[in-house]
Motif scaffolding. Structure first.
Motif, PDB file in Angstrom:
ATOM      1  N   GLU A 226       0.837  -1.198   0.000  1.00 42.18           N
ATOM      2  CA  GLU A 226       0.000   0.000   0.000  1.00 42.18           C
ATOM      3  C   GLU A 226       0.872   1.249   0.000  1.00 42.18           C
ATOM      4  OE1 GLU A 226      -3.223   0.254  -0.191  1.00 42.18           O
ATOM      5  OE2 GLU A 226      -4.114  -1.614   0.541  1.00 42.18           O
ATOM      6  N   GLN A 227       0.355   2.326  -0.590  1.00 49.19           N
ATOM      7  CA  GLN A 227       1.050   3.614  -0.570  1.00 49.19           C
ATOM      8  C   GLN A 227       0.604   4.389   0.665  1.00 49.19           C
ATOM      9  OE1 GLN A 227       3.370   5.013  -2.898  1.00 49.19           O
ATOM     10  NE2 GLN A 227       3.552   6.491  -1.249  1.00 49.19           N
ATOM     11  N   ILE A 228       1.520   4.549   1.621  1.00 40.95           N
ATOM     12  CA  ILE A 228       1.215   5.265   2.863  1.00 40.95           C
ATOM     13  C   ILE A 228       1.851   6.648   2.781  1.00 40.95           C
ATOM     14  CG2 ILE A 228       1.383   5.216   5.377  1.00 40.95           C
ATOM     15  CD1 ILE A 228       1.795   2.205   5.210  1.00 40.95           C
ATOM     16  N   THR A 229       1.054   7.684   2.980  1.00 38.61           N
ATOM     17  CA  THR A 229       1.543   9.049   2.844  1.00 38.61           C
ATOM     18  C   THR A 229       1.280   9.843   4.116  1.00 38.61           C
ATOM     19  OG1 THR A 229      -0.566   9.722   1.861  1.00 38.61           O
ATOM     20  CG2 THR A 229       1.195   9.088   0.353  1.00 38.61           C
ATOM     21  N   PRO A 230       2.140  10.828   4.415  1.00 35.68           N
ATOM     22  CA  PRO A 230       1.888  11.684   5.580  1.00 35.68           C
ATOM     23  C   PRO A 230       0.752  12.663   5.293  1.00 35.68           C
ATOM     24  CG  PRO A 230       3.872  12.393   4.417  1.00 35.68           C
ATOM     25  CD  PRO A 230       3.405  11.158   3.729  1.00 35.68           C
ATOM     26  N   GLU A 231      -0.088  12.862   6.269  1.00 35.53           N
ATOM     27  CA  GLU A 231      -1.200  13.812   6.183  1.00 35.53           C
ATOM     28  C   GLU A 231      -1.195  14.607   7.478  1.00 35.53           C
ATOM     29  OE1 GLU A 231      -4.234  15.763   4.209  1.00 35.53           O
ATOM     30  OE2 GLU A 231      -2.972  14.136   3.452  1.00 35.53           O
ATOM     31  N   GLY A 232      -0.544  15.767   7.432  1.00 44.49           N
ATOM     32  CA  GLY A 232      -0.372  16.523   8.666  1.00 44.49           C
ATOM     33  C   GLY A 232       0.573  15.764   9.580  1.00 44.49           C
ATOM     34  N   GLU A 233       0.119  15.497  10.798  1.00 43.59           N
ATOM     35  CA  GLU A 233       0.925  14.755  11.773  1.00 43.59           C
ATOM     36  C   GLU A 233       0.651  13.263  11.730  1.00 43.59           C
ATOM     37  OE1 GLU A 233       3.347  15.995  13.708  1.00 43.59           O
ATOM     38  OE2 GLU A 233       3.037  17.888  12.672  1.00 43.59           O
TER      39      GLU A 233
ATOM     40  N   VAL B  72      -4.101  -3.830  -7.523  1.00 40.66           N
ATOM     41  CA  VAL B  72      -4.294  -5.055  -6.746  1.00 40.66           C
ATOM     42  C   VAL B  72      -3.803  -4.799  -5.330  1.00 40.66           C
ATOM     43  CG1 VAL B  72      -3.772  -7.514  -6.585  1.00 40.66           C
ATOM     44  CG2 VAL B  72      -3.906  -6.418  -8.823  1.00 40.66           C
ATOM     45  N   HIS B  73      -4.690  -4.955  -4.354  1.00 35.26           N
ATOM     46  CA  HIS B  73      -4.345  -4.713  -2.963  1.00 35.26           C
ATOM     47  C   HIS B  73      -4.863  -5.860  -2.092  1.00 35.26           C
ATOM     48  CE1 HIS B  73      -2.737  -0.747  -3.570  1.00 35.26           C
ATOM     49  NE2 HIS B  73      -3.828  -0.310  -4.132  1.00 35.26           N
ATOM     50  N   GLY B  74      -4.614  -5.740  -0.794  1.00 40.95           N
ATOM     51  CA  GLY B  74      -5.155  -6.695   0.166  1.00 40.95           C
ATOM     52  C   GLY B  74      -4.676  -8.101  -0.076  1.00 40.95           C
ATOM     53  N   GLY B  75      -5.609  -9.031  -0.068  1.00 42.40           N
ATOM     54  CA  GLY B  75      -5.288 -10.438  -0.250  1.00 42.40           C
ATOM     55  C   GLY B  75      -5.084 -10.837  -1.688  1.00 42.40           C
ATOM     56  N   LYS B  76      -5.024  -9.860  -2.609  1.00 37.89           N
ATOM     57  CA  LYS B  76      -4.751 -10.099  -4.029  1.00 37.89           C
ATOM     58  C   LYS B  76      -5.809 -11.004  -4.667  1.00 37.89           C
ATOM     59  CE  LYS B  76      -0.650  -8.005  -3.820  1.00 37.89           C
ATOM     60  NZ  LYS B  76      -0.569  -7.629  -2.417  1.00 37.89           N
TER      61      LYS B  76
END
Length: 936
Positions: A408-415, A583-587
């Motif tokens: 997954e693409q995890i991005t910062p959002e504020g703090e 495609v994410h999760g359990g694919k």
């Protein structure tokens, strides 16, 4: 007078016709219900178009093979798809010499086809195969039957008419959340290492244990042993499935003691060598000094970790049972059906307390522990700043690890950190491709291929003794009959959770009992070994990689087996659709998001344009091959089977009536008219270049390179002493990207800090991983930002005493060994040899499979370049069966001033490269690196 009026009438009619011609696309465009959401009927049309697009590759391959045979001057009797397996194409000839010639040139030519899913290769030869027949293998093996589309594709709204989340969309989201939860709170990374340290069959590298020891010491030094964060981290060492926690920690202590003894032995050996050199008045080696200091530091860390383990062992034994995907799903489905839900990770992650699912905003947010939040804010004083900085670095590494495990693409959002559930802003519906159905089709084709192509002669491989079964058939066999044979396992197809160590994104062929067969005698039976090698070769040609069933992490029941794995079995199919499936999760599903009809219309235009561009690339490569100085090149690219002119006309007509976004007038100001970039050139002395001939030559080079970026309709002209580049409004490139894309520099790898240098491999790999982690989490993956991150991490920011402060133990080790990263804001590269400053370069590719075996695409190179792109000529691709695609180019002769000084000396470059012959230099991506958008 009358004649003049007729002329005016003709002019008026012509103007009206041109006006109507240019206005009609706008009318066609805006008369459509552009803002209407994509419904079920439109989704059916999309699925039918996808099926047609994928199936059309079969006919395209047959046409290409016919053109290729004509290009070779041979005439096949027939070219036909194999009915039982659409991945295979049979080509028959009248003469064996024609078949041999066709077979000789096909591998290279098939690999040069521009569209990857359309590429072709030779299929593994069949036993007793007809010498007049050549079997060709396609990249895509899936065939969509029109009557089966409903079983492959599912359309669903995200919300029903009442505004409630639909069950299918909730199922897909829950699957993703469960995967993220397991990635954050499942078996911990320290726990995996502890398990490996207690398994005598696992050869755990000492560098892994040293890194772990450094982390143990760093947590205590940075936060204190009584810190809740430190306690949660230490408890994660026994966050594993089952196992005696006392035994696990005692095993780790034993391993640490062994590493400490090994380091002491290495240090003693170096000291003896240095003492001997001193006694004989020989020159002392600087490398020995460096190694001795590194080993001393590592030994100190291991001894510190041992002390903490022995004095605070109860903290390490306090691990909880890891969270599974099934448990996470139970928490989700057992909770409320509101748009917002919270999943408490139960103290299983040192930093993250819980996950927050918000279907309203379409996000998964990570809630940190209050003590972590407080430390992140920092405080007054050097200690607080150091603690905050240290914590943020550890948190970034943790987020990056979760991102890697969950895909997954995890991005910062504020703090906070969060995951966006939607690829498209304003997504309203989706089309899901059932990957279990795709896997099922591939499994049946694979079993059929194995039964046909693998005909072993050894008695132990007789089908009655060593059968080939699907996983369902294998599980139905009695226990004693499961010990031998091939079992084809696709976890995504099964209702039960995937077996430990097996991934739902892969298809496996498990060779049961191979270890027992190989050990029946003192020596391996040569016939048995040859049969097994043929099986391995057959699977390797189909993309499978092999490893022992005794590999750590796999169930013990497979320790006597051999495992073949095809990872990402669906990737080529998704590329063949030309749609933006994710495609994410359990694919289990590949998901294509929809917003409205306008988005689909623009997507259709984009897909059709890409198809046409592939045809243009084919034409250009064909024309280049015909005039290539390599006489064999003309056999690599056959003449296009479709007319680029007719294709362009058909595309223009389709877009005209559909609504071409480039010709459609926008309401209000049209701000997408294009880009204009003005370039001024300077020579090596920094003086402006004004010679018209030099400017004309530079504009020609820019035109060639910018067009290779895929920028069409570019206009480049010389105005005075400047070069002006005008780009059409449809191009989504910034001016900086355009300029950077027109330059290319080859850099020399800094071998001292390469991951192949044993003394620096561990800190170099960790440092690059830390830099890459920060680049991923902060979404700053362009090469300039990566160099900025690396510069600061290595000590680019000074402490209060004015001295550099490397941010981590790995960075400190590299800094102490002499690595210096050039300040990306205040340094320029040149062709002058200089080994004092380095920078970071990147491999191309999206995954570790394309990164030369590294976990990151980063590599440390010297900041100054060895060769500029301006000195490269006759650049072309070649294919070598042992190396794959290779970049081949010539180096232009050096220019000289009147005083004899060369403007571009190549001596350093020739001294560096190990692959040159006459005027050619051959380099693969593992050997050549550059800055810019050529090779990076």
């Amino acid at each position: 007078m009358e004649r003049r009026k007729r002329w005016q009438l003709v002019l008026i009619i012509a103007v009206l016709v041109l006006t109507v011609y240019n206005i009609l696309p706008t009318l066609f465009f805006y008369t459509r219900p552009l803002n209407r959401p994509v419904g079920a009927s439109s989704a059916i049309e999309v699925s039918e178009a996808i099926a047609k697009r994928v199936n059309s590759l079969e006919g395209d391959s047959v046409s290409w093979l016919r053109a290729f045979a004509k290009n070779l001057g041979v005439k096949p009797v027939s070219i036909r798809l194999v009915e039982s397996d659409p991945k295979l194409i049979s080509v028959e000839f009248q003469k064996e010499s024609d078949a041999d010639l066709f077979q000789k040139f096909l591998p290279r030519a098939g690999a040069l086809i521009p569209f990857v899913p359309a590429q072709l290769a030779l299929a593994p030869s069949l036993p007793n195969q007809n010498p007049l027949e050549v079997v060709v293998q396609r990249e895509v093996s899936t065939h969509f039957n029109p009557g089966d589309l409903n079983s492959f594709f599912t359309f669903a709204l995200e919300r029903d008419q009442s505004g409630a989340i639909t069950d299918f969309y909730r199922e897909i989201v829950y699957d993703r959340v469960a995967k993220v939860a397991r990635s954050a709170a499942g078996v911990s990374e320290p726990g995996r290492i502890v398990l490996a340290a207690n398994d005598w069959q696992v050869n755990l590298e000492s560098s892994t244990l040293i890194n772990l020891a450094e982390e143990i010491v760093a947590y205590k030094r940075s936060f204190g042993v009584d810190s809740p964060l430190t306690r949660r981290f230490y408890a994660s060492f026994t966050q594993v499935e089952g196992g005696d926690r006392d035994r696990l920690i005692n095993g780790l202590v034993s391993k640490f003691e062994g590493v400490a003894q090994g380091l002491a032995k290495e240090m003693a050996e170096i000291e003896r060598s240095m003492k001997s050199a001193k006694e004989s008045d020989s020159l002392l080696s600087l490398a020995d000094d460096t190694r001795l200091a590194a080993y001393a530091k590592q030994k100190l860390a291991v001894e510190g970790a041992l002390s903490i383990l022995k004095s605070s062992g109860e903290l390490f034994r306090a691990g909880k049972a890891p969270l599974t995907e099934e448990a996470a799903l139970a928490l989700l489905t057992g909770g409320s059906k509101e748009d917002s839900q919270e999943i408490d990770l139960g103290g299983r992650n040192p930093f993250i307390q819980s996950l927050s699912l918000d279907l309203g905003s379409g996000s998964i947010a990570f809630a940190l522990y209050p003590d972590v939040e407080a430390m992140r804010q920092g405080g007054v004083g050097e200690v607080s700043v150091y603690t905050s900085d240290r914590l943020n670095r550890l948190l970034i590494n943790e987020i990056a690890e979760i991102s890697r495990l969950s895909d997954e693409q995890i991005t910062p959002e504020g703090e906070r950190f969060q995951i966006a559930l939607n690829e498209l802003a304003g997504s309203k519906s989706l089309l899901a491709l059932d990957l279990a159905k795709v896997a099922d089709q591939k499994v049946h084709q694979l079993i059929s291929r194995l039964e046909t192509a693998w005909t072993p002669s050894h008695a132990d491989f007789n089908r009655a003794i060593f059968p080939i079964n699907s996983w369902e058939a294998y599980k139905a066999l009695p226990q004693e009959e499961q010990q031998l044979g091939l079992a084809v396992y696709a976890p995504v197809k099964e209702s039960d959770p995937a077996l430990p160590g097996f991934r739902t994104s892969s298809i496996y062929v498990i060779a049961r009992g191979i270890g027992h067969l190989a050990s029946k005698g003192e020596q391996v039976d040569s016939v048995l070994a040859q049969d097994f090698q043929r099986l391995a070769d057959l699977l390797a040609q189909n993309g499978f990689v092999a490893y022992s069933g005794a590999t750590w992490g796999l169930p013990k029941e497979f320790k006597a087996d051999y495992v073949f794995e095809l990872d990402g079995y669906f990737n080529t199919l998704l590329k063949a659709t030309r749609e933006n499936f994710v495609v994410h999760g359990g694919k289990r599903y590949a998901v294509l998001e929809f917003t409205d009809l306008k988005q689909r219309l623009l997507t259709r235009n984009e897909i059709d344009t890409k198809v046409h561009e592939d045809l243009l690339k084919w034409r250009d490569e064909y024309q280049a091959a015909q005039v290539d100085i390599n006489l064999h090149a003309k056999y690599d690219v056959p003449k296009p089977t479709k007319s680029p002119l007719w294709s362009n006309f058909a595309l223009s007509v389709a877009k005209y009536f559909r609504g071409d976004e480039r010709k459609v007038l926008k309401w209000g100001l049209d701000l997408s008219g294009g880009k204009s970039v003005t370039i001024g050139l300077r020579d090596k002395a920094g003086h402006p270049v004004t010679d018209p001939e030099d400017l004309r030559e530079a504009s020609n080079q820019l035109y060639t390179r910018v067009n290779k970026m895929g920028v069409s309709e570019v206009e480049i002209r010389v105005e005075g002493d400047h070069i002006v580049l005008n780009f059409p409004g449809a191009q989504g490139l910034s001016a900086n990207e355009l300029i950077r894309g027109s330059t290319m520099f080859f850099h020399v790898v800094n071998e001292k800090f390469s991951t192949r240098n044993s003394s620096m491999a561990a800190p170099a790999a960790r440092f690059l991983q830390e830099v890459w982690n920060e680049a991923i989490v902060t979404n700053r993956k362009e090469i300039e930002s990566i160099n900025e991150i690396a510069f600061k991490a290595l000590g680019g920011e000074l402490g209060e005493d004015g001295l550099p402060v490397p941010r981590s133990e790995a960075a400190q080790a590299l800094y102490d060994a002499g690595l210096r990263i050039a300040d990306p804001l205040n340094s320029e590269a040149s062709s002058t040899f200089d080994d004092t400053l380095s920078s970071i370069a990147m491999f191309r590719g999206e995954s570790y499979a394309e990164w030369q075996g590294q976990s990151t695409p980063l590599v440390i190179v010297f900041n100054n370049y060895a060769l500029a792109g301006a000195n490269v000529e006759n650049v072309h691709a070649e294919y070598d069966p042992s190396k794959g695609n290779t970049l081949v180019f010539g180096v232009a002769k050096s220019n000289s001033f009147s005083d004899g000084v060369r403007t571009n000396p190549q001596a350093d470059f020739y001294a560096w490269t190990s692959h040159f012959a006459q005027d050619k230099i051959v380099g693969t991506p593992s050997e050549l690196y550059s800055k810019g958008e050529g090779w990076r």
